[in-house]
Design a protein around this motif. Structure first.
Motif, PDB file in Angstrom:
ATOM      1  N   ASP A  65       1.406  -0.991  -0.025  1.00  0.00           N
ATOM      2  CA  ASP A  65      -0.125   0.796   0.462  1.00  0.00           C
ATOM      3  C   ASP A  65       0.031   1.050  -0.164  1.00  0.00           C
ATOM      4  O   ASP A  65       1.227   1.652   1.107  1.00  0.00           O
ATOM      5  N   ALA A  66       0.809   1.851  -1.369  1.00  0.00           N
ATOM      6  CA  ALA A  66       2.156   3.115  -0.584  1.00  0.00           C
ATOM      7  C   ALA A  66       1.524   4.125  -2.348  1.00  0.00           C
ATOM      8  O   ALA A  66       0.443   3.359  -3.336  1.00  0.00           O
ATOM      9  N   GLY A  67       1.699   4.840  -1.760  1.00  0.00           N
ATOM     10  CA  GLY A  67       1.602   6.447  -2.560  1.00  0.00           C
ATOM     11  C   GLY A  67       2.792   7.514  -3.047  1.00  0.00           C
ATOM     12  O   GLY A  67       3.213   7.629  -1.728  1.00  0.00           O
ATOM     13  N   ALA A  68       2.499   8.178  -4.060  1.00  0.00           N
ATOM     14  CA  ALA A  68       3.794   9.222  -4.201  1.00  0.00           C
ATOM     15  C   ALA A  68       3.379  10.931  -3.704  1.00  0.00           C
ATOM     16  O   ALA A  68       1.876  10.949  -3.328  1.00  0.00           O
ATOM     17  N   LYS A  69       3.394  11.324  -3.024  1.00  0.00           N
ATOM     18  CA  LYS A  69       3.315  12.848  -2.653  1.00  0.00           C
ATOM     19  C   LYS A  69       4.422  14.185  -3.261  1.00  0.00           C
ATOM     20  O   LYS A  69       5.568  13.707  -4.136  1.00  0.00           O
ATOM     21  N   LEU A  70       3.476  14.202  -4.697  1.00  0.00           N
ATOM     22  CA  LEU A  70       4.065  15.427  -5.327  1.00  0.00           C
ATOM     23  C   LEU A  70       3.705  16.925  -5.559  1.00  0.00           C
ATOM     24  O   LEU A  70       1.915  17.361  -5.363  1.00  0.00           O
ATOM     25  N   ASN A  71       4.653  18.246  -4.944  1.00  0.00           N
ATOM     26  CA  ASN A  71       3.061  18.940  -4.637  1.00  0.00           C
ATOM     27  C   ASN A  71       2.174  19.089  -3.759  1.00  0.00           C
ATOM     28  O   ASN A  71       1.635  19.457  -4.102  1.00  0.00           O
ATOM     29  N   ASN A  72       2.213  18.443  -2.537  1.00  0.00           N
ATOM     30  CA  ASN A  72       1.495  18.879  -1.302  1.00  0.00           C
ATOM     31  C   ASN A  72      -0.128  18.352  -1.472  1.00  0.00           C
ATOM     32  O   ASN A  72      -1.074  17.677  -1.460  1.00  0.00           O
ATOM     33  N   TYR A  73       0.103  17.203  -2.882  1.00  0.00           N
ATOM     34  CA  TYR A  73      -0.992  15.931  -3.927  1.00  0.00           C
ATOM     35  C   TYR A  73      -0.567  14.674  -3.438  1.00  0.00           C
ATOM     36  O   TYR A  73       0.766  14.844  -3.962  1.00  0.00           O
ATOM     37  N   VAL A  74      -1.112  13.616  -2.611  1.00  0.00           N
ATOM     38  CA  VAL A  74      -0.898  12.470  -2.847  1.00  0.00           C
ATOM     39  C   VAL A  74      -1.714  11.471  -3.603  1.00  0.00           C
ATOM     40  O   VAL A  74      -3.171  11.934  -3.185  1.00  0.00           O
TER      41      VAL A  74
END
Ligand code: GLY
Ligand code: MN
Length: 444
Positions: free
Chosen positions: A287-296
Motif C-alpha cells: 500500500d503506497a503512494g507518492a506525494k508531489l507538490n502537496n498532493y498524494v
C-alpha cells in the motif's frame, strides 16, 4: 571575493512559484468568503520546524494561498471579500527554504492576494476586525504537516496530550481559539473546519489534473517495486525501490509510510517494519503512494512473491479484483453506498460469480467506499456517507485478511467522480492475474 550575504536572483530562478494559477487560489478564497459573510477566516500557516527537519507548509495554508513561507498567517475577509497574507522573512532564510525571492518581493502580483503585510501587523489587524464586530472563523482541527491527516491527528493529540492528566496541553489550534477568546472577549469565534473540509473535499479540474500526474508517477513506482520483488528479497528493498522511483522523478516525499504486509503480518493493515525476507508461497500486500507538490494518491496491490499465484491466492484475488472493477463501473454522481452494493452484486452475478460464497459477505468487500484522498491520504471531508458528487476523490479499496492462512488481499485505487461516472486516477498497474504473472515473469 563574493559577498556571502548577497542572494543570487539567477540561482533562484528554478525555485517554483505557485503550483496552480493564482485564479485557482482566488476562487477557493472566494468560496470560503461566501460561507462567512459576517466575519473573517484566520488561517495559521505552519511554524518553522525544530532541528533539521524540512519546513512543510500545512495543507490549509497551501490550499488557500499556495505559498510555502514559514510562520505566515492569512485573514480571508468575508465582508470586504479580500484577503491579507502576513509574513516576515529575510532573503537568506527564504533562499534557504527554496522559496523563490520573486514570491517574497512581488507577493501580491504572484499570488493575487490583495494585501501583504509584515507579521507584526497580524495582531493589530485582528484588533481592528474585533472592534468592527467581526465573527472570527478559524479551524478547530489540527493542521496537517508531512504525512499527517487532520482527523486522526486530532484523535491522537486528544488522547496523548489534552486528555492525558499528566499533560493537558491544548492542540495548537484550540490554544489559538482560547487566546482569541481571552484577548477579544466580545468576539464570537467559530470553527472554520466544516467549511474548509467541505471545500477541500470537492476537487477542481486543476487539482484533478495534478492528481492524475501524481497517480501516474505512483503507478510507475509501484511497477518498479513489483519488478524488484522476488523470493529472497527483504521487504525493505521493495519499500526502497518504491521510494527511489518516486524521488528520482522529483516527488518530494511518499504520501505515507509505505505499507508492506506478508505472511503473519497481514492482519496489521499499516505494517511498515519491512522485517521479512520474502519466501516462496508468500502473498504480499503493498500500500503506497507518492506525494508531489502537496498532493498524494493511495494505491494498494497484492501479488505473490514468486510471481505465480497459488490456487487459493487466485481464488481470493479474483474476487477482490472483480468487486473493485465492478465498483468503478457503478460509481457515478448521486449514487449511495446501498445502491452501489446492490449494483456491484448484480454485475458479479452476471459475470458468473456465486455471490452466496463467504468471500462476498466480508464487509470490506462490498462498495469500495473508503476515505477521501487529496492533500492528505485520509483527506479531510464531511464524509462519504451521502451521495457521490463530481469532484470527490477517494480510495476505492477492497480488502480482506485471512489470519489463519497467513493471507490478505487488497486492491485499492484513487478515483474521482466525474459528471457521469468515475475515472481511475491510478490506472495502469498490472491488475489481472495474467497481467501480474506476465509482468513478474523475468523479475530482476
Ligand atoms: N494507505 C493507507 C491507508 O489508507 O490507510
Ligand atoms: Mn487507503
Amino acid at each position: 571575493m563574493s559577498d556571502p550575504n548577497k542572494i543570487s536572483e539567477t540561482a533562484n530562478e528554478a525555485c517554483s512559484l505557485l503550483l496552480f494559477d493564482k485564479s485557482e487560489y482566488a476562487s477557493r478564497r472566494a468560496s470560503l468568503m461566501e460561507k462567512i459573510p459576517d466575519g473573517a477566516a484566520i488561517i495559521l500557516g505552519a511554524a518553522s520546524p525544530l532541528g533539521y527537519a524540512e519546513f512543510v507548509q500545512n495543507n490549509d495554508m497551501m490550499y488557500f494561498s499556495g505559498v510555502e513561507i514559514p510562520n505566515a498567517s492569512m485573514i480571508i475577509d468575508g465582508k470586504t471579500k479580500t484577503s491579507t497574507l502576513f509574513f516576515t522573512i529575510t532573503d537568506r532564510s527564504a533562499r534557504n527554504e527554496g522559496i523563490n525571492l520573486k514570491l517574497v518581493h512581488n507577493t501580491v502580483d504572484i499570488t493575487g492576494i490583495e494585501t501583504v503585510l509584515p507579521i507584526d501587523q497580524f495582531t493589530p489587524t485582528l484588533s481592528r476586525l474585533a472592534n468592527s464586530g467581526y465573527v472570527f472563523y478559524t479551524s478547530f482541527k489540527p493542521e496537517e504537516l508531512a504525512r499527517e491527516c487532520s482527523a486522526e491527528k486530532f484523535r491522537f493529540l486528544q488522547n496523548a496530550t489534552t486528555l492525558n492528566i499528566w499533560d493537558g496541553r491544548l492542540i495548537r489550534e484550540l490554544q489559538f481559539v482560547k487566546n482569541l477568546r481571552e484577548r477579544f472577549p466580545s468576539v464570537t469565534v467559530r470553527d472554520a473546519s466544516p467549511f474548509i473540509w467541505g471545500l477541500r473535499s470537492i476537487k477542481s479540474p486543476a487539482e484533478i489534473a495534478h492528481l492524475r500526474r501524481v497517480g501516474q508517477l505512483s503507478v510507475e513506482a509501484h511497477k518498479a517495486m513489483m519488478k524488484a520483488t522476488r523470493v529472497g528479497v527483504p521487504e525493505y528493498e521493495m519499500a526502497a525501490a518504491f521510494e527511489y522511483a518516486c524521488k528520482k522523478v522529483g516527488a518530494r516525499d511518499v504520501a505515507y509510510n509505505t505499507i508492506i504486509s506478508s505472511a503473519e503480518n497481514h492482519p496489521y493493515l499499516h505494517y511498515y517494519r519491512y522485517d521479512r525476507i520474502l519466501k516462496t508461497g508468500d502473498f504480499i500486500v503493498v500500500d503506497a503512494g507518492a506525494k508531489l507538490n502537496n498532493y498524494v494518491v493511495d494505491i494498494s496491490a497484492s501479488y505473490p512473491a514468486d510471481g505465480k499465484f497459488t490456487p487459493r491466492q487466485r481464488e481470493i484475488y479474483e474476487v477482490a479484483y472483480a468487486i473493485q472493477e465492478a465498483c468503478k463501473k457503478v460509481y457515478r454522481p448521486g449514487i449511495e453506498a446501498k445502491e452501489i452494493q446492490i449494483q456491484v452484486k448484480e454485475i458479479l452475478k452476471n459475470e458468473g460469480f456465486d455471490i452466496e460464497k463467504d468471500l462476498f459477505k466480508i464487509p470490506t468487500m462490498q462498495t469500495g467506499l473508503s476515505h477521501n484522498v487529496g492533500m492528505a491520504v485520509h483527506d479531510v471531508s464531511p464524509g462519504l456517507r451521502g451521495p457521490l458528487r463530481p469532484g470527490m476523490v477517494f480510495a476505492c479499496d477492497i480488502y480482506a485478511v485471512f489470519p489463519d492462512e497467513d493471507l490478505g488481499v487488497r486492491v485499492e485505487d484513487t478515483v474521482v467522480i466525474t459528471e457521469n461516472g468515475c475515472e481511475n486516477l491510478t490506472a495502469g498497474l498490472p491488475r489481472t492475474i495474467e497481467e501480474i504473472e506476465e509482468f513478474m515473469k523475468n523479475n530482476d
